[in-house]
Design a protein around this motif. Structure first.
Motif, PDB file in Angstrom:
ATOM      1  N   ILE A  64       0.864  -1.179   0.000  1.00 14.46           N
ATOM      2  CA  ILE A  64       0.000   0.000   0.000  1.00 14.46           C
ATOM      3  C   ILE A  64       0.900   1.229   0.000  1.00 14.46           C
ATOM      4  N   VAL A  77      -3.667   6.855  -2.588  1.00 15.81           N
ATOM      5  CA  VAL A  77      -3.447   5.607  -1.854  1.00 15.81           C
ATOM      6  C   VAL A  77      -3.635   4.465  -2.834  1.00 15.81           C
ATOM      7  N   PHE A  79      -3.465   0.462  -3.607  1.00 19.89           N
ATOM      8  CA  PHE A  79      -3.502  -0.862  -2.987  1.00 19.89           C
ATOM      9  C   PHE A  79      -3.103  -1.909  -4.018  1.00 19.89           C
ATOM     10  N   THR A 161     -11.902  -2.876  -1.317  1.00 21.60           N
ATOM     11  CA  THR A 161     -11.290  -1.824  -0.528  1.00 21.60           C
ATOM     12  C   THR A 161     -12.348  -0.789  -0.181  1.00 21.60           C
TER      13      THR A 161
END
Length: 249
Positions: A64, A77, A79, A161
């Motif tokens: 991450i 962000v 992932f 997510t």
């Protein structure tokens, strides 16, 4: 003094070894800080441009990456979970506050995932369920569950997510470490009791019956069950030590 049997010596040695070994491992584990993610612990590394959290969780390599973008009000962000999940997410702040019901103005945030708006509304960090829609109405269902499964499912097969996870990593999640000293000391107490029972087999028996019976003597059945306990209890205590070492707060 009665000579101790090989089984008694094995119990005493194993208990002493567990206390020392898991004591050292507990200290080492407590110094290794990381971030909890889906039951695993991710290591945190920082570069000039980003903060990276990585590690292996439930059989998949997780990475991450968090970085600031734009004028500073935008946080990216990313992932990466093995070759299965690749979500590029953003958190946008600095927007006009939202008037939340009963609370007044709260922070206005916008969260996207793969260029799709996931959430826009108000957020109050003092409350775990402090999410509000654009009109300031409390939205208790905004904190969606990132994953739901049934027994036997592949954990990552249905993983999504969620906005709470994105927000947490964008803001910098709390660093934690594995290990529970409370559970370790509980196992330490059980280790001491088992070692006492193995070193002095009749002590606990006499403590139990000294006020009820004069010169009590254990039966063959009692002695047989005691020896069986010396074989079984070390494995149960070992499992307890392992759980104490691996548990997350």
């Amino acid at each position: 003094m009665e000579e101790r049997s090989k089984l008694q010596k094995a119990v005493l040695i194993s208990m002493a070894a567990m206390v020392v070994l898991f004591g050292v491992l507990m200290v080492a584990a407590r110094f290794q800080k990381g971030v909890e993610f889906e039951g695993g612990l991710l290591r945190r590394t920082e570069t000039e441009e980003s903060v990276i959290y990585n590690g292996k969780v439930r059989g998949e390599q997780v990475e991450i990456t968090v970085r600031a973008a734009g004028s500073g009000n935008l946080t990216e962000v990313d992932f990466r979970i093995g070759n299965r999940i690749q979500d590029d997410c953003t958190l946008e702040t600095g927007l006009p506050p939202i008037q939340a019901e009963q609370l007044g103005p709260v922070e206005h945030i916008r969260i996207t995932k793969n260029d799709i708006l996931l959430f826009e509304g108000g957020y109050d960090p003092e409350y775990g369920m402090g999410w509000y829609d654009l009109d300031g109405n409390w939205d208790p269902f905004t904190m969606s569950v990132s994953y739901s499964s049934t027994a036997g499912d592949d954990y990552w097969e249905h993983y999504e997510t969620d906005r709470g996870t994105i927000l947490s990593f964008a803001r910098g999640p709390q660093l934690v470490s594995r290990g529970s000293w409370e559970l370790y000391f509980a196992m330490l107490l059980l280790s001491a009791l088992l070692a006492l029972d193995a070193a002095f087999p009749l002590v606990i028996f006499h403590w139990q019956h000294m006020c009820d019976v004069k010169d009590p003597e254990p039966s063959d059945f009692y002695l047989g069950m005691q020896r069986a306990g010396w074989c079984v209890y070390p494995f149960l205590i070992l499992i307890g030590y392992i759980i104490a070492l691996r548990v997350l707060p």
